[in-house]
Enzyme design. Structure first.
Site, mmCIF file in Angstrom:
data_model
loop_
_atom_site.group_PDB
_atom_site.id
_atom_site.type_symbol
_atom_site.label_atom_id
_atom_site.label_comp_id
_atom_site.label_asym_id
_atom_site.label_seq_id
_atom_site.Cartn_x
_atom_site.Cartn_y
_atom_site.Cartn_z
ATOM 1 C CG ASP A 175 97.018 -15.176 21.525
ATOM 2 O OD1 ASP A 175 96.310 -15.186 20.521
ATOM 3 O OD2 ASP A 175 97.699 -14.210 21.884
HETATM 4 C C1 BGC Z 1 101.187 -15.971 25.497
HETATM 5 C C2 BGC Z 1 100.101 -15.035 25.078
HETATM 6 C C3 BGC Z 1 100.527 -14.312 23.847
HETATM 7 C C4 BGC Z 1 100.943 -15.294 22.769
HETATM 8 C C5 BGC Z 1 101.446 -14.547 21.575
HETATM 9 C C6 BGC Z 1 101.509 -16.898 24.377
HETATM 10 O O1 BGC Z 1 102.534 -17.738 24.744
HETATM 11 O O2 BGC Z 1 100.830 -16.670 26.644
HETATM 12 O O3 BGC Z 1 99.787 -14.144 26.097
HETATM 13 O O4 BGC Z 1 99.508 -13.539 23.342
HETATM 14 O O5 BGC Z 1 101.891 -16.193 23.234
HETATM 15 O O6 BGC Z 1 102.152 -15.266 20.682
HETATM 16 C C1 NOJ Z 2 98.476 -11.334 24.516
HETATM 17 C C2 NOJ Z 2 98.115 -11.010 23.110
HETATM 18 O O1 NOJ Z 2 98.790 -9.864 22.710
HETATM 19 C C3 NOJ Z 2 96.639 -10.804 22.957
HETATM 20 O O2 NOJ Z 2 96.322 -10.629 21.610
HETATM 21 C C4 NOJ Z 2 95.886 -11.958 23.541
HETATM 22 O O3 NOJ Z 2 94.538 -11.699 23.407
HETATM 23 C C5 NOJ Z 2 96.285 -12.186 24.987
HETATM 24 N N1 NOJ Z 2 97.683 -12.398 25.041
HETATM 25 C C6 NOJ Z 2 95.543 -13.353 25.617
HETATM 26 O O4 NOJ Z 2 96.048 -14.567 25.227
#
Ligand code: BGC
Ligand code: NOJ
Length: 803
Positions: A483
């Protein structure tokens, strides 16, 4: 250092001291009514949706963290104490918390009184039941005053913590005997209420929080408790609670049991009231009657335990690795159930108010869940596919109560569509239920747009094929699985969401990770087409797979590992050409699993991965960490080095590497990595790891972090499902397939074999794997070519394999 131990026979983790490094929680409930419960009895409850139907209140930023929740006070002479230590905080003579599957037990002793508090959400009940047993173990009579308290949340958890100008006027309750009914907004548009009740006559109550607590006081020292009284307050706005008071006299050796019940009820619109604005309480009465005696409670708890034993018996292993067995047989599968139920919504890190059900998250959660309750997996697949758009792209999230896509976040995460293929194929391989492909499934939940689910899968694939960049690799969109790799975002505005902003329309940034996914799941899709007689389509899809595979070999291979992406200026990311972020984990996992470049590239990529990304807790997500913020990379470079997507061990993708090791048949590599962060294996490092030793966390801080080895974001992570896939399908090698069960272990030298029981399509497969002269697969005493045990109608099938 440990703060407890595993009790495998009871399927419990036993916590022996209240001061765990962080609240160590458990989940209660599995269908409508859910509760989070910590080792000091904190937490909250909700019905189906942690944002829209929050029943009790929780303050995420509270100090001390985790105060409130379920408050029990026992007053004995001058001493006030709580059976689970909080909120009274009086030092106990004995403390123990046992987190079991769907229930938690707290044992606390003080001054000769032993309390045992068992909390569970009985199956098929929208109610949490708290059984409190108080026993007088002293030689003299005890006169105790006991309080049980719940604080109501005004339903919408976001509104509850923001809209005070309204909310402090609307709180309403009704009191009937030993039951407090919470009915805020029931007079107008809501048809649901909650209740808190005890199964014995009460001596007093309070329903206004501030009256109960008193000025300048918190949950550790309510005024009413200090005075051993109740003010009989009736909430009018402000913060409604339910505080019930009882007096108990216990002779030496005597014990008494109380059942506290926290329930949720919905009434039909035309039967809301019994008289003007007075709740029709029929359903609550029936629910209370069903849990009015200890025997009823005990029977429900037994039923829950039996249910879990039978559920888990679908997959059990016995090996020489006690900790592996413990993870596989109990805790990993349990966490898979929790992630299936919660997706990424409600934990002690996820507030339940932001993300609802994630598209990619829920698809991946299914991979570790589908063998447990296939029918629920089927339903979920249809729900997920229903938020897809006609062009194959999809909403990134949906709200569990409404099942509608979340427009605030929208779409544009280009890996999302392909995960639908992953989970649907997994479902069919598990069940043989091809009929799911015919299930009419809408786009964007619009009635009239239904097409067979298979068409959704087709459009998912086509979306990737049709959205490719300058190197012929899939476009990344807002981000792929990671993400935080936001290659089109270019954000310079504080507070702007990295995930939803797109300030640069390059249409160029590409993902090698999605390429790996496409090759892997494209092949699976083609195999599915073959199965259902679509051989022309299979041929076409294989041609696209070949094209993207070639593009990956040409532009995605860096020499010793796979590159990660190309940025908006067509520069490689995750390449030796970069100063930082030279190598990323994700494409190593997926490209190797997809077989791109064969075992030769696979082994080289894995050797680089281990050498550059490996630490004692697993494989870090990238290396070297970004030390500065770069707007062309986005959120990934916003995290301090060693944290989250900037170089922690992001546990979710470690099992991809475990599976990649299995793909190249390296059992030592696979198990060596598995052990480094499987919770049971690092239990003795709990003071460093800090989160629960019985479930996976999302991240473990990397070598560059100030707190190397510290985990965060326990419970709601795709790590659960993928770890189960890695250990069960990779290391143990038991893989459901369309026409049988594949037995293809990839064991380390240190394991001699195993015995395993797997329920698959109605047959129990009893599998024995041992080392020795290879004789191939023996099924019911007869040799069978290859490694697939053919389907059978027999109730039991014996399988032996010598490796
Ligand atoms: C986090 C991710 C997460 C995403 C979801 C980010 O700030 O680092 O792990 O999946 O937000 O919105
Ligand atoms: C958490 C999110 O839930 C997942 O969808 C994503 O792939 C990981 N963060 C990595 O950024």
């Amino acid at each position: 250092m440990q703060y407890g131990y595993f009790d495998d026979a009871a399927k419990e983790y036993v916590i022996t001291r209240a001061d765990t490094p962080l609240p160590w929680i458990n989940y209660l409930g599995s269908d409508g009514f859910f509760s989070l419960i910590s080792n000091t009895c904190g937490g909250y409850s909700f019905y189906k949706d942690a944002k829209l139907r929050r029943i009790t209140r929780f303050r995420y930023n509270n100090v001390p963290h985790d105060e409130g929740g379920r408050c029990f006070y026992v007053c004995d002479g001058d001493t006030v104490w709580s059976p689970a230590f909080l909120p009274a905080k009086t030092a106990l003579d004995f403390y123990r918390c046992r987190h079991g599957l769907g229930y938690s037990v707290f044992e606390g002793n003080k001054n000769g009184v032993a309390a045992s508090l068992t909390v569970t959400v009985p199956m098929h009940t929208d109610m949490e039941v708290q059984k409190l047993v108080l026993k007088n173990e002293s030689g003299a009579e005890k006169k105790l005053t006991v309080y049980g308290v719940s604080e109501w949340c005004l339903w919408n958890a976001v509104d509850d913590s923001t809209n005070f100008q309204r909310n402090w006027n609307i709180g309403e309750v009704e009191i009937e005997g030993g039951t407090v009914y919470h009915k805020t907004e029931y007079r107008e548009r809501r048809n649901h209420y909650a209740f808190y009740s005890v199964n014995a006559p009460i001596d007093g109550f309070d329903t206004d929080r501030d009256t109960f607590l008193g000025r300048f006081r918190g949950w550790s020292e309510p005024q009413a408790v200090e005075n051993r009284t109740s003010f009989m307050s009736v909430a009018a706005g402000w913060a409604p609670i339910a505080a019930l008071r009882l007096s108990l006299t216990l002779a030496p050796g005597e014990s008494k049991t109380l059942l506290f019940r926290l329930g949720y009820v919905e009434n039909p619109e035309d039967r809301k009231f019994e008289s003007l604005n007075i709740i029709n309480k029929e359903k609550a009465h029936a629910m209370l009657a069903a849990f009015d005696t200890e025997a009823q409670f005990d029977a429900a708890l037994d039923a829950l335990k039996t249910y879990w034993t039978s559920l888990l018996s679908r997959f059990t292993v016995q090996s020489s690795e006690e900790k592996l067995d413990r993870m596989v047989n109990i805790w990993n599968q349990y966490q898979c159930m929790v992630t299936f139920n919660m997706s990424r919504s409600a934990s002690y890190y996820e507030s339940g108010t932001g993300r609802g059900m994630g598209f990619r998250d829920s698809c991946q959660d299914l991979l570790g869940f589908v063998h447990l309750i296939p029918e629920r997996a089927r339903e979920r697949i249809i729900d997920i596919a229903s938020i897809q758009f006609a062009d194959g792209s999809t909403y990134h999230q949906y709200q569990p109560l409404t099942k509608r896509g979340n427009a605030d976040v929208g779409s544009g995460f280009n890996d999302d569509p392909l995960w639908l293929i992953a989970c649907t194929c997994a479902y069919i391989r598990e069940t043989g239920d091809f009929s799911i492909l015919d299930e009419p499934t809408p786009f964007n939940n619009e009635a009239g747009t239904e097409v067979p689910l298979m068409e959704h899968l087709r459009r998912s694939l086509r979306y990737t094929v049709e959205h490719r960049g300058p190197h012929g690799l899939p476009l990344i969109g807002r981000a792929d699985w990671n993400d935080c790799l936001n290659l089109n975002c270019f954000s310079r505005t504080p507070g702007e969401s990295f995930q939803t902003c797109s300030n640069f329309k390059s249409g160029k940034a590409e993902s090698v990770f999605i390429a790996g996914m496409f090759v892997k799941y494209g092949k699976e899709y083609a195999a599915l087409c073959d199965r259902i007689g679509l051989s022309e389509e299979a041929t076409d899809v294989r041609a696209s797979v070949e094209e993207i595979e070639q593009a990956t070999l040409k532009f995605g291979w860096d020499g010793e590992w796979f590159r990660r992406a190309y940025d908006a200026f067509e520069r490689p990311i995750g390449s030796r050409e970069n100063d930082e972020g030279k190598i990323f984990i994700e494409p190593q996992g997926f490209c190797v699993m997809a077989g791109i470049g064969g075992p030769e590239y696979g082994r080289r990529a894995l050797a680089s991965t281990e050498a550059l990304l490996g630490n004692e807790f697993g494989i870090e997500v990238l290396h070297p960490c970004y030390t500065e913020y770069h707007d062309y990379l986005g959120e990934i470079s916003s995290y301090p080095p060693g944290y989250k997507e900037n170089g922690s061990v992001f546990c979710h993708n470690n099992p991809w590497i475990t599976l990649a090791y299995c793909t190249v048949k390296d059992g030592n590599g696979a198990f060596g990595l598995y052990k480094r962060n499987a919770p049971a294996y690092i239990e003795d490092k709990s003071e460093i790891h800090r989160t629960e030793p019985y479930c996976y966390s999302q991240t473990i801080a990397g070598r560059d972090a100030k707190t190397y080895g510290e985990a965060k974001n326990a419970w709601l992570t795709g790590t659960a499902a993928w770890s189960f896939v890695a250990v069960s399908q990779g290391i143990l090698g038991i893989r459901p397939d369309y026409n049988g069960l594949i037995v293809d272990p990839c064991l380390p030298d240190t394991m001699d074999g195993y015995r395993l029981s797997r329920l698959f399509r109605g047959t129990r497969y009893d599998v024995t794997v041992r080392r020795g002269e290879q004789k191939g697969l023996i099924v019911n005493g007869k040799p069978v070519p290859g490694n697939t045990v053919p389907l059978t109608d027999a109730p039991v099938c014996y399988v032996e394999l010598t490796v």
